[in-house]
Design an enzyme around this catalytic site. Structure first.
Site, PDB file in Angstrom:
ATOM      1  N   SER A  96      -6.632  -0.554   3.057  1.00  0.00           N
ATOM      2  CA  SER A  96      -6.476   0.060   1.732  1.00  0.00           C
ATOM      3  C   SER A  96      -6.932  -0.851   0.604  1.00  0.00           C
ATOM      4  O   SER A  96      -7.045  -0.404  -0.536  1.00  0.00           O
ATOM      5  CB  SER A  96      -5.018   0.478   1.514  1.00  0.00           C
ATOM      6  N   HIS A 101      -7.997  -9.423   4.383  1.00  0.00           N
ATOM      7  CA  HIS A 101      -6.651 -10.008   4.350  1.00  0.00           C
ATOM      8  C   HIS A 101      -6.036  -9.945   5.733  1.00  0.00           C
ATOM      9  O   HIS A 101      -6.160  -8.948   6.435  1.00  0.00           O
ATOM     10  CB  HIS A 101      -5.762  -9.295   3.333  1.00  0.00           C
TER      11      HIS A 101
HETATM   12  P1  AMP Z   1      -4.193  -2.880   4.320  1.00  0.00           P
HETATM   13  O1  AMP Z   1      -3.539  -1.519   4.430  1.00  0.00           O
HETATM   14  O2  AMP Z   1      -4.381  -3.580   5.638  1.00  0.00           O
HETATM   15  O3  AMP Z   1      -5.452  -2.844   3.489  1.00  0.00           O
HETATM   16  O4  AMP Z   1      -3.138  -3.777   3.556  1.00  0.00           O
HETATM   17  C1  AMP Z   1      -3.029  -3.815   2.175  1.00  0.00           C
HETATM   18  C2  AMP Z   1      -1.668  -4.385   1.886  1.00  0.00           C
HETATM   19  O5  AMP Z   1      -1.641  -4.826   0.541  1.00  0.00           O
HETATM   20  C3  AMP Z   1      -0.525  -3.377   2.040  1.00  0.00           C
HETATM   21  O6  AMP Z   1       0.400  -3.848   3.009  1.00  0.00           O
HETATM   22  C4  AMP Z   1       0.074  -3.315   0.635  1.00  0.00           C
HETATM   23  O7  AMP Z   1       1.484  -3.167   0.640  1.00  0.00           O
HETATM   24  C5  AMP Z   1      -0.359  -4.639   0.052  1.00  0.00           C
HETATM   25  N1  AMP Z   1      -0.445  -4.697  -1.401  1.00  0.00           N
HETATM   26  C6  AMP Z   1      -1.002  -3.773  -2.221  1.00  0.00           C
HETATM   27  N2  AMP Z   1      -0.918  -4.174  -3.500  1.00  0.00           N
HETATM   28  C7  AMP Z   1      -0.297  -5.385  -3.494  1.00  0.00           C
HETATM   29  C8  AMP Z   1       0.086  -6.315  -4.505  1.00  0.00           C
HETATM   30  N3  AMP Z   1      -0.155  -6.093  -5.816  1.00  0.00           N
HETATM   31  N4  AMP Z   1       0.719  -7.447  -4.123  1.00  0.00           N
HETATM   32  C9  AMP Z   1       0.968  -7.689  -2.821  1.00  0.00           C
HETATM   33  N5  AMP Z   1       0.631  -6.854  -1.825  1.00  0.00           N
HETATM   34  C10 AMP Z   1       0.007  -5.723  -2.146  1.00  0.00           C
END
Ligand code: AMP
Ligand code: ZN
Length: 115
Positions: A96, A101
């Site tokens: 997302s 990451h």
């Molecule tokens: P992914 O779904 O693998 O792309 O992981 C994206 C992650 O980023 C998700 O677990 C979200 O909860 C996390 N996330 C989104 N916005 C933020 C933010 N501002 N600070 C920390 N984590 C975030």
């Protein structure tokens, strides 16, 4: 730095995050929506959109993300109980945020396979 990239903005300090680690090449911060008692994201400072965009010169950097994860697992107390490292790539994996990451998840038993 990609102006529109959420994690580039966290790296730049223009969006706050609860930091867990930082060094010259990486940053780690606690996930805003934790799915486990320990849920940290480890990112390269440099913008790379996804695993699918990696090249040979990125090999050491990706190795470093894993060593930071290992260090944090120990520091956050899950090294002995166990933990999972996850990198989602693309739509079917649920990526997302388009800045690579590594999730470090631990502190409870994790089901396999993931959903
Ligand atoms: P992914 O779904 O693998 O792309 O992981 C994206 C992650 O980023 C998700 O677990 C979200 O909860 C996390 N996330 C989104 N916005 C933020 C933010 N501002 N600070 C920390 N984590 C975030
Ligand atoms: Zn970025």
């Amino acid at each position: 730095m990609e102006e529109t990239c959420l994690f580039c903005r966290i790296v730049a300090g223009s969006i706050p995050a609860r930091l867990a680690h930082e060094d010259d090449e990486t940053l780690a911060f606690h996930d805003i929506d934790p799915r486990a008692p320990v849920h940290v994201l480890i990112v390269p400072r440099r913008h790379i959109a996804a695993v699918d965009r990696l090249g040979e010169p990125d090999a050491a950097l990706m190795g470093k993300l894993m060593l930071v994860a290992r260090h944090l697992a120990r520091e956050l107390g899950v090294a002995d109980s166990g933990y999972r490292l996850v990198i989602n790539n693309g739509a079917d994996a649920g990526q997302s945020v388009d800045h690579i990451h590594m999730h470090l998840l631990g502190g409870r038993p994790l089901k396999w396979p993931p959903g």
